[in-house]
Design an enzyme around this catalytic site. Structure first.
Site, PDB file in Angstrom:
ATOM      1  N   HIS A  32      -0.135   4.611  -0.108  1.00  0.00           N
ATOM      2  CA  HIS A  32      -0.841   6.030   0.281  1.00  0.00           C
ATOM      3  C   HIS A  32      -0.129   6.435   1.453  1.00  0.00           C
ATOM      4  CE1 HIS A  32      -4.162   3.749  -2.044  1.00  0.00           C
ATOM      5  NE2 HIS A  32      -4.306   5.215  -2.439  1.00  0.00           N
ATOM      6  N   ASP A  78       1.012  -1.348  -0.060  1.00  0.00           N
ATOM      7  CA  ASP A  78      -0.020   0.008   0.139  1.00  0.00           C
ATOM      8  C   ASP A  78       0.997   1.173  -0.008  1.00  0.00           C
ATOM      9  OD1 ASP A  78      -2.054   2.098   0.475  1.00  0.00           O
ATOM     10  OD2 ASP A  78      -2.932   0.884   1.844  1.00  0.00           O
TER      11      ASP A  78
HETATM   12  C1  B12 Z   1      -3.942   9.949  -3.456  1.00  0.00           C
HETATM   13  C2  B12 Z   1      -4.747   8.777  -3.682  1.00  0.00           C
HETATM   14  C3  B12 Z   1      -3.720   7.762  -4.267  1.00  0.00           C
HETATM   15  C4  B12 Z   1      -2.320   7.951  -4.754  1.00  0.00           C
HETATM   16  C5  B12 Z   1      -1.534   7.683  -3.596  1.00  0.00           C
HETATM   17  C6  B12 Z   1      -0.136   8.576  -3.577  1.00  0.00           C
HETATM   18  C7  B12 Z   1       0.537   8.349  -2.313  1.00  0.00           C
HETATM   19  N1  B12 Z   1       1.861   8.002  -2.518  1.00  0.00           N
HETATM   20  O1  B12 Z   1       0.040   8.636  -1.501  1.00  0.00           O
HETATM   21  C8  B12 Z   1      -2.173   6.858  -5.847  1.00  0.00           C
HETATM   22  C9  B12 Z   1      -2.673   7.617  -7.236  1.00  0.00           C
HETATM   23  C10 B12 Z   1      -0.811   6.351  -6.036  1.00  0.00           C
HETATM   24  C11 B12 Z   1      -3.143   6.083  -5.450  1.00  0.00           C
HETATM   25  C12 B12 Z   1      -3.258   4.572  -5.850  1.00  0.00           C
HETATM   26  C13 B12 Z   1      -4.170   3.676  -5.651  1.00  0.00           C
HETATM   27  N2  B12 Z   1      -5.355   3.872  -4.966  1.00  0.00           N
HETATM   28 CO1  B12 Z   1      -5.797   5.483  -4.097  1.00  0.00          CO
HETATM   29  N3  B12 Z   1      -6.405   7.068  -3.294  1.00  0.00           N
HETATM   30  C14 B12 Z   1      -5.832   8.174  -3.090  1.00  0.00           C
HETATM   31  C15 B12 Z   1      -6.947   9.475  -2.743  1.00  0.00           C
HETATM   32  C16 B12 Z   1      -7.345  10.246  -3.979  1.00  0.00           C
HETATM   33  C17 B12 Z   1      -6.395  10.214  -1.508  1.00  0.00           C
HETATM   34  C18 B12 Z   1      -5.585   9.417  -0.525  1.00  0.00           C
HETATM   35  C19 B12 Z   1      -5.062  10.576   0.603  1.00  0.00           C
HETATM   36  O2  B12 Z   1      -3.802  10.886   0.260  1.00  0.00           O
HETATM   37  N4  B12 Z   1      -6.033  11.117   1.418  1.00  0.00           N
HETATM   38  C20 B12 Z   1      -5.517  12.476   2.454  1.00  0.00           C
HETATM   39  C21 B12 Z   1      -5.429  11.507   3.715  1.00  0.00           C
HETATM   40  C22 B12 Z   1      -4.838  12.791   4.788  1.00  0.00           C
HETATM   41  O3  B12 Z   1      -6.546  10.729   4.039  1.00  0.00           O
HETATM   42  P1  B12 Z   1      -6.864   9.545   4.256  1.00  0.00           P
HETATM   43  O4  B12 Z   1      -5.719   8.546   3.282  1.00  0.00           O
HETATM   44  O5  B12 Z   1      -7.974   9.079   3.895  1.00  0.00           O
HETATM   45  O6  B12 Z   1      -6.449   9.070   5.502  1.00  0.00           O
HETATM   46  C23 B12 Z   1      -7.490   9.631   6.556  1.00  0.00           C
HETATM   47  C24 B12 Z   1      -8.252   8.705   7.338  1.00  0.00           C
HETATM   48  O7  B12 Z   1      -8.402   7.648   6.566  1.00  0.00           O
HETATM   49  C25 B12 Z   1      -7.679   8.487   8.520  1.00  0.00           C
HETATM   50  N5  B12 Z   1      -6.701   7.258   8.649  1.00  0.00           N
HETATM   51  C26 B12 Z   1      -5.851   6.852   7.805  1.00  0.00           C
HETATM   52  N6  B12 Z   1      -5.189   5.837   8.559  1.00  0.00           N
HETATM   53  C27 B12 Z   1      -5.647   5.802   9.786  1.00  0.00           C
HETATM   54  C28 B12 Z   1      -5.073   5.089  10.918  1.00  0.00           C
HETATM   55  C29 B12 Z   1      -5.771   5.183  12.216  1.00  0.00           C
HETATM   56  C30 B12 Z   1      -5.477   4.343  13.188  1.00  0.00           C
HETATM   57  C31 B12 Z   1      -6.916   6.150  12.289  1.00  0.00           C
HETATM   58  C32 B12 Z   1      -7.629   6.222  13.716  1.00  0.00           C
HETATM   59  C33 B12 Z   1      -7.182   6.957  11.343  1.00  0.00           C
HETATM   60  C34 B12 Z   1      -6.551   6.674   9.883  1.00  0.00           C
HETATM   61  O8  B12 Z   1      -6.880   9.543   9.006  1.00  0.00           O
HETATM   62  C35 B12 Z   1      -6.683  10.245   7.694  1.00  0.00           C
HETATM   63  C36 B12 Z   1      -6.767  11.893   8.016  1.00  0.00           C
HETATM   64  O9  B12 Z   1      -8.120  11.848   8.505  1.00  0.00           O
HETATM   65  C37 B12 Z   1      -8.135   8.418  -2.057  1.00  0.00           C
HETATM   66  C38 B12 Z   1      -9.524   8.711  -2.237  1.00  0.00           C
HETATM   67  C39 B12 Z   1      -9.781   9.566  -1.231  1.00  0.00           C
HETATM   68  N7  B12 Z   1     -10.316  10.763  -1.481  1.00  0.00           N
HETATM   69  O10 B12 Z   1      -9.434   9.554   0.096  1.00  0.00           O
HETATM   70  C40 B12 Z   1      -7.796   7.151  -3.126  1.00  0.00           C
HETATM   71  C41 B12 Z   1      -8.072   5.815  -2.429  1.00  0.00           C
HETATM   72  C42 B12 Z   1      -7.555   5.622  -0.974  1.00  0.00           C
HETATM   73  N8  B12 Z   1      -7.223   5.004  -3.324  1.00  0.00           N
HETATM   74  C43 B12 Z   1      -7.975   3.715  -3.677  1.00  0.00           C
HETATM   75  C44 B12 Z   1      -7.312   2.925  -4.426  1.00  0.00           C
HETATM   76  C45 B12 Z   1      -8.419   1.507  -4.813  1.00  0.00           C
HETATM   77  C46 B12 Z   1      -6.061   2.692  -5.149  1.00  0.00           C
HETATM   78  C47 B12 Z   1      -5.540   1.826  -5.840  1.00  0.00           C
HETATM   79  C48 B12 Z   1      -5.675   0.380  -5.919  1.00  0.00           C
HETATM   80  C49 B12 Z   1      -5.853   2.237  -7.373  1.00  0.00           C
HETATM   81  C50 B12 Z   1      -5.627   1.328  -8.636  1.00  0.00           C
HETATM   82  N9  B12 Z   1      -6.503   0.453  -9.122  1.00  0.00           N
HETATM   83  O11 B12 Z   1      -4.631   1.315  -9.085  1.00  0.00           O
HETATM   84  C51 B12 Z   1      -3.885   2.154  -6.225  1.00  0.00           C
HETATM   85  C52 B12 Z   1      -3.180   1.399  -5.070  1.00  0.00           C
HETATM   86  C53 B12 Z   1      -2.000   1.372  -5.054  1.00  0.00           C
HETATM   87  C54 B12 Z   1      -1.298   0.767  -3.852  1.00  0.00           C
HETATM   88  N10 B12 Z   1      -0.373  -0.156  -4.310  1.00  0.00           N
HETATM   89  O12 B12 Z   1      -1.550   1.106  -2.759  1.00  0.00           O
HETATM   90  C55 B12 Z   1      -9.255   3.724  -2.779  1.00  0.00           C
HETATM   91  C56 B12 Z   1      -9.265   2.533  -1.803  1.00  0.00           C
HETATM   92  C57 B12 Z   1     -10.747   2.003  -1.958  1.00  0.00           C
HETATM   93  C58 B12 Z   1     -10.983   0.907  -0.599  1.00  0.00           C
HETATM   94  N11 B12 Z   1      -9.936   0.993   0.314  1.00  0.00           N
HETATM   95  O13 B12 Z   1     -12.179   0.777  -0.717  1.00  0.00           O
HETATM   96  C59 B12 Z   1      -9.464   5.085  -2.634  1.00  0.00           C
HETATM   97  C60 B12 Z   1     -10.385   5.532  -1.144  1.00  0.00           C
HETATM   98  C61 B12 Z   1     -10.258   5.725  -3.806  1.00  0.00           C
HETATM   99  C62 B12 Z   1     -11.297   5.266  -4.006  1.00  0.00           C
HETATM  100  N12 B12 Z   1     -12.557   5.969  -3.662  1.00  0.00           N
HETATM  101  O14 B12 Z   1     -11.896   4.246  -4.526  1.00  0.00           O
HETATM  102  N13 B12 Z   1      -4.191   6.312  -4.818  1.00  0.00           N
END
Ligand code: B12
Lengths: 134, 391
Positions: A13, A11
């Site tokens: 992200h 992963d």
């Molecule tokens: C940017 C992004 C990417 C970038 C990542 C760049 C990088 N190096 O970081 C790229 C383009 C590479 C990417 C790739 C992929 N991605 Co992407 N990505 C995103 C996106 C748009 C934003 C993620 C992000 O950085 N958010 C900002 C951070 C701060 O927020 P967050 O990650 O959600 O974390 C928050 C909470 O989740 C929480 N949290 C996180 N961890 C933890 C842990 C604890 C303990 C707690 C309490 C809270 C917590 O706290 C954070 C702040 O509030 C999301 C969609 C979205 N809008 O969320 C999809 C998303 C995460 N990706 C997704 C997917 C499927 C993929 C891919 C599989 C796509 C593909 N088919 O190739 C690949 C996977 C690659 C891999 N091997 O991991 C899906 C995951 C689906 C799921 N789990 O059901 C998402 C949700 C998009 C979607 N709606 O489909 N991705």
């Protein structure tokens, strides 16, 4: 208190993990950040080497289940004394029902499970949990 | 003033001066010093002791047993440092399972113990002491958490305590242990009469050849026609070494040197022939490979020149196989991104360019399903080591 953090499995992200690192430091924890693409065995080994109090795993791409199923087995291979096991992020694929996900991950051996829950809410819960345990 | 470089191998001496390299078959009826002076006396007399540099793999190198707290950190880091220092690992013990382990029967040159970042307490206890009582070793060194030092010093005679190889942030710190091991190698040589005598002709420290080869790698691309990333496979009589650029691995080690070394103790063509054959027979692709080479399995039991060539080809194949993603061993190299493979050691005396290419192409096509293989360079003059020793 020492916390090992990182993103499990294949992963990439990275953003949430950075925020977790910063937020934990601000809250006074000593953080060992293993980064993205970390295997469960490496997490466990890092907890052992640092004698950490908390393991905080994040998973965003939907692979958490596959990578964390073996937690119980790994926990049974070493005396993890008072380690708190925590996981959060996107724990299922798509819009999964948290009502189903949380018990599943608890059954794997996690003490605290957060599916699509805001980070600070999760960290507040962690602190409360640690306090209650102490 | 020019300098003289000498590599004492298990079958050859290589002597390098002014960019020309002479190779001499060793006479095993003579000791190393007499043999060398007899053959190269004229050359030796032209240099002062200060200008003569020697490395050696003739005495087999040092052996080590590593006891570490976890696979991903303690053991991984210590294995990495030991290999890069030119040392052979006899066995590793995962400390939480130590009660189930029996120590090796042979005499170990140095036992390495490691576990925990500084400040972590009571990693090691009575279980370690009991295990060590049953082990046979000459040196023992501790490179783990500072908090356990007192316990180990009190209970283990002559234990050497060095800086933790695991940093406070869980990263590798290799310097102290690496220096200790390379110095120990020298001390070990001093204990071996045969090599000790060589200090009559050099005033410089004698290093182990694998350590020197590893040190040469950053310069290899300036001298041989190789493109990064590359690997060097050194197939000798007893072991097969592989030196690789760290760009080819994805793991948690962030070390200063850009190149690592891995040793396969049981893939030598002469001294460990039996285990090479055994490993070959248990590999699922080998029969296909033999067919491809137009020979039958019987060749493995023969003692002919042809059989030796086939075995060398097999060892190239097996080494690549063992570091590929098909084999979950200690390390996985990203062979798909490799540009060059340099072959060195005894193998370059036996195999033709075509024979080496044939086998590598088979590996790339059959195992990696690639259409092309990296460029292959045979270091026939066996000159790689000279770049490391010139440093
Ligand atoms: C940017 C992004 C990417 C970038 C990542 C760049 C990088 N190096 O970081 C790229 C383009 C590479 C990417 C790739 C992929 N991605 Co992407 N990505 C995103 C996106 C748009 C934003 C993620 C992000 O950085 N958010 C900002 C951070 C701060 O927020 P967050 O990650 O959600 O974390 C928050 C909470 O989740 C929480 N949290 C996180 N961890 C933890 C842990 C604890 C303990 C707690 C309490 C809270 C917590 O706290 C954070 C702040 O509030 C999301 C969609 C979205 N809008 O969320 C999809 C998303 C995460 N990706 C997704 C997917 C499927 C993929 C891919 C599989 C796509 C593909 N088919 O190739 C690949 C996977 C690659 C891999 N091997 O991991 C899906 C995951 C689906 C799921 N789990 O059901 C998402 C949700 C998009 C979607 N709606 O489909 N991705």
């Amino acid at each position: 208190m020492k916390v090992v953090i990182g993103v499990v499995g294949n992963d990439v992200h990275v953003v949430a993990n950075r925020l977790i690192d910063i937020s934990l430091e601000e809250r006074g924890f000593e953080v060992f950040n293993l980064g993205v693409n970390t295997y469960l065995e490496e997490f466990m080994d890092a907890v052992i080497e640092t004698d950490a109090d908390v393991l905080l795993i994040s998973s965003l791409n939907g692979e958490a289940e596959g990578w964390c199923r073996d937690l119980r087995i790994l926990k049974s291979q070493y005396d993890f004394k008072n380690v708190t096991f925590m996981i959060g992020g996107n724990l299922g694929v798509g819009e999964m029902d948290p009502q189903l996900l949380v018990p599943k991950f608890e059954a794997y051996g996690f003490d605290l499970v957060f599916h699509q829950i805001d980070l600070n809410v999760g960290l507040d819960r962690l602190e409360a949990f640690l306090e209650a345990r102490a | 003033m020019s300098r003289l470089f000498i590599d004492v191998g298990s079958t050859y001496f290589k002597v390098s001066q002014n960019d020309s390299i002479g190779q001499y078959f060793r006479d095993f009826n003579k000791n190393i010093f007499d043999d060398l002076s007899g053959r190269c006396g004229d050359i030796l007399s032209q240099y002062t002791k200060e200008d003569v540099y020697i490395c050696s793999s003739a005495n087999g190198g040092l052996s080590t047993l590593i006891i570490g707290l976890t696979n991903s950190y303690s053991l991984k880091y210590a294995i990495n440092i030991a290999f890069n220092s030119g040392i052979n690992i006899i066995d590793t013990v995962l400390y939480p399972k130590i009660q189930r382990e029996t120590p090796p029967l042979e005499m170990i040159d140095v036992v390495i113990i490691v576990g925990g970042i500084d400040g972590v307490e009571r990693v090691f206890d009575e279980r370690l002491l009991r295990y060590l009582e049953a082990a046979h070793y000459q040196n023992i060194v501790y490179v783990g958490s500072s908090s356990d030092r007192a316990f180990l010093e009190q209970n283990i005679e002559n234990i050497v305590i060095l800086e933790n190889i695991i940093s406070p942030k869980l990263k590798i710190q290799e310097e102290a242990l690496k220096t200790y091991l390379t110095d120990l190698y020298q001390a070990d040589i001093v204990g071996k009469e045969d090599i000790k005598q060589l200090y009559a002709i050099t005033a410089n420290q004698i290093f182990s050849t694998p350590y020197i080869v590893n040190r040469a790698l950053p310069q290899v691309s300036n001298i041989l026609d190789v493109a990064d990333p590359f690997i060097v496979i050194d197939i000798g009589g007893a072991t097969t070494d592989i030196h690789y650029s760290r760009d080819l691995v994805e793991d948690n080690i962030v070390s200063q040197s850009g190149y690592d070394r891995l040793v396969f103790k049981k893939l030598g063509v002469y001294k460990s022939r039996e285990s090479l054959v055994h490993t070959a027979k248990s590999n699922e692709f080998v029969f296909e490979l033999l067919e491809h080479l137009n020979v039958t399995e019987n060749i493995l039991e023969e003692q002919s020149e042809k059989a030796t060539r086939i075995l060398m080809q097999l060892s190239i194949f097996l080494v690549l196989y063992k570091v590929s993603k098909h084999h979950a061993a200690y390390i996985e190299l990203n062979l798909e991104t490799l540009n060059s493979i340099v072959l060195t050691g005894g193998i370059t005396k036996v195999l033709s360019d075509e024979e080496a290419e044939e086998i590598i192409l088979f590996f790339y096509k059959k195992i990696l399903r690639f259409h092309r293989a990296p460029t292959i360079i045979l270091d026939r003059a066996y000159e790689i080591w000279t770049y490391g020793i010139k440093e």
